[in-house]
Design a protein around this motif. Sequence first.
Motif, PDB file in Angstrom:
ATOM      1  N   ARG A 154       0.912  12.587   6.019  1.00  0.00           N
ATOM      2  CA  ARG A 154      -0.239  12.365   6.538  1.00  0.00           C
ATOM      3  C   ARG A 154      -1.377  12.724   5.471  1.00  0.00           C
ATOM      4  NH1 ARG A 154      -0.702  11.042  12.012  1.00  0.00           N
ATOM      5  NH2 ARG A 154      -3.297  11.644  12.165  1.00  0.00           N
ATOM      6  N   ALA A 155      -1.426  13.781   5.145  1.00  0.00           N
ATOM      7  CA  ALA A 155      -2.480  13.935   4.229  1.00  0.00           C
ATOM      8  C   ALA A 155      -3.067  13.848   3.341  1.00  0.00           C
ATOM      9  CB  ALA A 155      -2.253  15.867   4.307  1.00  0.00           C
ATOM     10  N   VAL A 156      -1.844  12.917   2.453  1.00  0.00           N
ATOM     11  CA  VAL A 156      -1.936  11.755   1.394  1.00  0.00           C
ATOM     12  C   VAL A 156      -2.683  10.582   2.089  1.00  0.00           C
ATOM     13  CG1 VAL A 156      -1.072   9.441   0.164  1.00  0.00           C
ATOM     14  CG2 VAL A 156      -0.109  12.189  -0.120  1.00  0.00           C
ATOM     15  N   ALA A 194       1.084  -1.623   0.215  1.00  0.00           N
ATOM     16  CA  ALA A 194      -0.085   0.007   0.068  1.00  0.00           C
ATOM     17  C   ALA A 194       0.810   1.397   0.073  1.00  0.00           C
ATOM     18  CB  ALA A 194      -0.936  -0.100   1.070  1.00  0.00           C
ATOM     19  N   GLY A 195       1.652   1.673   0.960  1.00  0.00           N
ATOM     20  CA  GLY A 195       2.669   2.030   1.084  1.00  0.00           C
ATOM     21  C   GLY A 195       3.333   2.839  -0.523  1.00  0.00           C
ATOM     22  N   LEU A 196       3.863   0.936  -1.365  1.00  0.00           N
ATOM     23  CA  LEU A 196       4.896   1.497  -2.519  1.00  0.00           C
ATOM     24  C   LEU A 196       3.409   2.547  -3.573  1.00  0.00           C
ATOM     25  CD1 LEU A 196       6.955  -1.768  -2.727  1.00  0.00           C
ATOM     26  CD2 LEU A 196       7.250   0.620  -2.235  1.00  0.00           C
ATOM     27  N   GLY A 197       2.286   1.654  -3.174  1.00  0.00           N
ATOM     28  CA  GLY A 197       1.329   2.219  -4.408  1.00  0.00           C
ATOM     29  C   GLY A 197       0.863   3.178  -4.100  1.00  0.00           C
ATOM     30  N   LEU A 198       1.158   4.282  -2.851  1.00  0.00           N
ATOM     31  CA  LEU A 198       0.626   5.812  -2.841  1.00  0.00           C
ATOM     32  C   LEU A 198       1.483   6.508  -3.100  1.00  0.00           C
ATOM     33  CD1 LEU A 198      -0.745   5.578   0.604  1.00  0.00           C
ATOM     34  CD2 LEU A 198      -1.699   5.864  -1.173  1.00  0.00           C
ATOM     35  N   GLU A 199       2.867   5.928  -3.077  1.00  0.00           N
ATOM     36  CA  GLU A 199       3.641   6.693  -3.939  1.00  0.00           C
ATOM     37  C   GLU A 199       3.675   6.737  -4.990  1.00  0.00           C
ATOM     38  OE1 GLU A 199       8.824   6.352  -3.301  1.00  0.00           O
ATOM     39  OE2 GLU A 199       7.868   4.560  -3.905  1.00  0.00           O
ATOM     40  N   ARG A 200       3.500   6.003  -6.032  1.00  0.00           N
ATOM     41  CA  ARG A 200       3.320   5.970  -7.685  1.00  0.00           C
ATOM     42  C   ARG A 200       2.204   6.819  -7.498  1.00  0.00           C
ATOM     43  NH1 ARG A 200       3.082  -1.018  -9.040  1.00  0.00           N
ATOM     44  NH2 ARG A 200       5.232  -1.321  -8.654  1.00  0.00           N
ATOM     45  N   GLU A 201       1.232   6.929  -6.578  1.00  0.00           N
ATOM     46  CA  GLU A 201       0.070   8.008  -7.307  1.00  0.00           C
ATOM     47  C   GLU A 201       0.536   9.382  -7.049  1.00  0.00           C
ATOM     48  OE1 GLU A 201      -3.931   8.732  -8.277  1.00  0.00           O
ATOM     49  OE2 GLU A 201      -2.478   7.037  -8.448  1.00  0.00           O
ATOM     50  N   TYR A 202       1.610   9.200  -5.545  1.00  0.00           N
ATOM     51  CA  TYR A 202       1.546  10.974  -5.070  1.00  0.00           C
ATOM     52  C   TYR A 202       3.136  10.413  -5.304  1.00  0.00           C
ATOM     53  CZ  TYR A 202      -3.560  10.918  -3.227  1.00  0.00           C
ATOM     54  OH  TYR A 202      -4.534  10.777  -2.994  1.00  0.00           O
ATOM     55  N   PRO A 203       3.828  11.096  -6.178  1.00  0.00           N
ATOM     56  CA  PRO A 203       5.413  10.915  -6.362  1.00  0.00           C
ATOM     57  C   PRO A 203       5.908  12.141  -6.057  1.00  0.00           C
ATOM     58  CG  PRO A 203       4.612  11.104  -8.613  1.00  0.00           C
ATOM     59  CD  PRO A 203       3.140  10.525  -7.820  1.00  0.00           C
ATOM     60  N   ASP A 204       5.228  13.116  -5.685  1.00  0.00           N
ATOM     61  CA  ASP A 204       6.015  14.575  -5.290  1.00  0.00           C
ATOM     62  C   ASP A 204       5.783  14.219  -3.591  1.00  0.00           C
ATOM     63  OD1 ASP A 204       7.111  14.903  -7.335  1.00  0.00           O
ATOM     64  OD2 ASP A 204       5.083  16.159  -8.372  1.00  0.00           O
ATOM     65  N   ARG A 205       4.460  13.486  -3.233  1.00  0.00           N
ATOM     66  CA  ARG A 205       4.490  13.705  -1.923  1.00  0.00           C
ATOM     67  C   ARG A 205       3.822  12.818  -0.753  1.00  0.00           C
ATOM     68  NH1 ARG A 205      -2.171  15.637  -2.006  1.00  0.00           N
ATOM     69  NH2 ARG A 205      -2.157  15.561   0.294  1.00  0.00           N
ATOM     70  N   PHE A 206       4.527  11.850  -1.429  1.00  0.00           N
ATOM     71  CA  PHE A 206       4.443  10.890  -0.640  1.00  0.00           C
ATOM     72  C   PHE A 206       6.565   9.446  -1.287  1.00  0.00           C
ATOM     73  CE2 PHE A 206       3.090   6.862   0.957  1.00  0.00           C
ATOM     74  CZ  PHE A 206       2.400   6.981   1.986  1.00  0.00           C
ATOM     75  N   PRO A 207       7.005  10.332  -0.909  1.00  0.00           N
ATOM     76  CA  PRO A 207       8.386   9.737  -1.189  1.00  0.00           C
ATOM     77  C   PRO A 207       8.971   8.335  -0.063  1.00  0.00           C
ATOM     78  CG  PRO A 207       9.100  11.499   0.233  1.00  0.00           C
ATOM     79  CD  PRO A 207       7.503  11.501  -0.649  1.00  0.00           C
ATOM     80  N   LEU A 208       7.885   7.446  -0.261  1.00  0.00           N
ATOM     81  CA  LEU A 208       8.147   6.209   0.643  1.00  0.00           C
ATOM     82  C   LEU A 208       9.748   5.924   0.313  1.00  0.00           C
ATOM     83  CD1 LEU A 208       7.649   3.968   1.967  1.00  0.00           C
ATOM     84  CD2 LEU A 208       6.539   2.691   0.407  1.00  0.00           C
ATOM     85  N   SER A 209      10.059   5.696  -1.265  1.00  0.00           N
ATOM     86  CA  SER A 209      11.252   4.814  -0.937  1.00  0.00           C
ATOM     87  C   SER A 209      12.967   5.523  -0.532  1.00  0.00           C
ATOM     88  CB  SER A 209      11.973   5.027  -3.131  1.00  0.00           C
ATOM     89  OG  SER A 209      10.810   4.075  -3.578  1.00  0.00           O
ATOM     90  N   ASP A 210      12.420   6.851   0.068  1.00  0.00           N
ATOM     91  CA  ASP A 210      13.296   7.365   0.495  1.00  0.00           C
ATOM     92  C   ASP A 210      13.892   6.953   1.941  1.00  0.00           C
ATOM     93  OD1 ASP A 210      14.814   9.546  -1.105  1.00  0.00           O
ATOM     94  OD2 ASP A 210      13.170  11.100  -0.538  1.00  0.00           O
ATOM     95  N   GLN A 211      12.931   6.255   2.423  1.00  0.00           N
ATOM     96  CA  GLN A 211      12.689   5.664   3.781  1.00  0.00           C
ATOM     97  C   GLN A 211      13.019   3.959   4.471  1.00  0.00           C
ATOM     98  OE1 GLN A 211      10.952   7.023   6.832  1.00  0.00           O
ATOM     99  NE2 GLN A 211      12.121   8.710   5.756  1.00  0.00           N
ATOM    100  N   LEU A 212      13.315   3.488   2.413  1.00  0.00           N
ATOM    101  CA  LEU A 212      13.901   2.297   2.920  1.00  0.00           C
ATOM    102  C   LEU A 212      14.816   1.959   2.705  1.00  0.00           C
ATOM    103  CD1 LEU A 212      10.831   1.362   0.029  1.00  0.00           C
ATOM    104  CD2 LEU A 212      10.988   1.326   3.225  1.00  0.00           C
ATOM    105  N   ASN A 213      15.730   1.129   3.758  1.00  0.00           N
ATOM    106  CA  ASN A 213      17.117   0.874   3.838  1.00  0.00           C
ATOM    107  C   ASN A 213      17.286  -0.529   2.156  1.00  0.00           C
ATOM    108  OD1 ASN A 213      15.552  -2.286   5.005  1.00  0.00           O
ATOM    109  ND2 ASN A 213      15.845  -1.120   7.077  1.00  0.00           N
ATOM    110  N   GLU A 214      18.360  -1.499   2.485  1.00  0.00           N
ATOM    111  CA  GLU A 214      18.924  -1.828   1.601  1.00  0.00           C
ATOM    112  C   GLU A 214      17.973  -3.311   1.412  1.00  0.00           C
ATOM    113  OE1 GLU A 214      22.279  -3.524   1.624  1.00  0.00           O
ATOM    114  OE2 GLU A 214      23.886  -1.591   1.133  1.00  0.00           O
ATOM    115  N   ARG A 215      17.421  -4.129   2.639  1.00  0.00           N
ATOM    116  CA  ARG A 215      16.583  -4.502   2.338  1.00  0.00           C
ATOM    117  C   ARG A 215      15.430  -4.001   2.241  1.00  0.00           C
ATOM    118  NH1 ARG A 215      14.979  -8.566   7.955  1.00  0.00           N
ATOM    119  NH2 ARG A 215      17.059  -8.986   7.601  1.00  0.00           N
ATOM    120  N   GLY A 216      14.860  -2.958   2.519  1.00  0.00           N
ATOM    121  CA  GLY A 216      13.878  -2.927   2.079  1.00  0.00           C
ATOM    122  C   GLY A 216      13.237  -2.028   0.274  1.00  0.00           C
ATOM    123  N   LEU A 217      14.232  -2.152   0.096  1.00  0.00           N
ATOM    124  CA  LEU A 217      14.615  -1.846  -1.760  1.00  0.00           C
ATOM    125  C   LEU A 217      14.594  -3.095  -1.970  1.00  0.00           C
ATOM    126  CD1 LEU A 217      16.981   0.718  -1.175  1.00  0.00           C
ATOM    127  CD2 LEU A 217      14.849   1.760  -1.618  1.00  0.00           C
TER     128      LEU A 217
END
Length: 391
Positions: A304-306, A242-265
């Motif tokens: 959070r607003a997303v 769900a987090g990855l999907g929201l990042e796809r839909e809101y790339p400028d407001r929801f940059p989830l990938s910035d939060q991921l470590n190597e295992r997350g990526l």
Amino acid sequence: MATGLVLVASMAGAAVGTPLYPTPDPDPFYATPADIADKKPGDVIATRAMPPLMIFPDTTITVVRFRSTNSEGRPIAATTTVLTPKQHRRDGPLLSFQHIINGLGAECSVSRVLYTDNPDLIVREAPGWNVLLSRGWSVALPDHLGPNFAYGAAKLGGQITLDGIRAVKQVAELQVQQSPVGMVGYSGGGMATAWAAALQPKYAPELDIAGAAMGGVPMNLVKMLETLGLNSHPVFGLALAAGLGLEREYPDRFPLSDQLNERGLAARAQIANSCTNDILATGAGRGALDFAKTTSMINDNTARAVVEENSLELYDGVPKTPVFEWHSPIDGLIPIDSVVDTDKRWCAAGAKVQSDQIPVPDHLTAAVLGIPAALSWLEARFRGDAAPSNC
């Protein structure tokens, strides 16, 4: 920000990450036309007659491509698949069935999986759909996650559902131009259905929806994440998806990938085109601490607003159509207080809501036990009977 949002909060001042989008479908039928912006929501882009399937006897299958709108107001191309039984009569009932699509890739779409033998996918639902077809109902099955498979983008699912109904009504050979329309869905499909019902008065006011039946609806994604917190969970993979999907839909407001470590990526890459079983396997027994590179709590109001924008409990719109809502009072996956509070708010605003509780402790069992009553309720709406309410 509550700990449950650590995985979906962007870091203050961090550069915007690049979402990992699904692999494009190579079939040109699914391409977005260059003139998409010139079309209105619900306009038909193309139709395709599909080969018959033994699992749906005496039923024609038509895929309809149409123009819809993403969560930030931009035009997109979307798809719905229409099953038309031989006994369908002109302008007989049309049911938009929002299926549970826990997926991030094209192979998870309804329009694709009907022609696969992947046991993870929805062919196993065919017996239930045949019950609907045996009543002479046409059944529309929208790919309500959109072209980027933005799992978690609940509002998007409502808009695609409504535009799919608009489009299907324009296809003359489907003979549903004047059909009474119902909507039904459970869990993620219930979320798309509920959003469609709430959005319809403003987004598609010309549509006359006879009734909307929804079950097990995640009405508040913020509360779901707060409940999950940093803890491991058997279905954590769905939260990650769900987090990855929201990042796809809101790339400028929801940059989830910035939060991921190597295992997350690595997990992101592993499930970028996956459906339910692979997503669940990747995240089973994991939690945010396994995939996040920082445990610092960053109170990012933009991120959070997303999540809030995709939480129906927080949306002030109210369905104009009658609603049948069912849920387990002890559901382990969704916050039940959000369901109850949303029902009460809709009731207070004058909506006709029939709410049923299914006394089982399991999310999916409640789906099975509640669907017969939901379909009987929809059949009564198609007949034109007055809608009951237990507000």
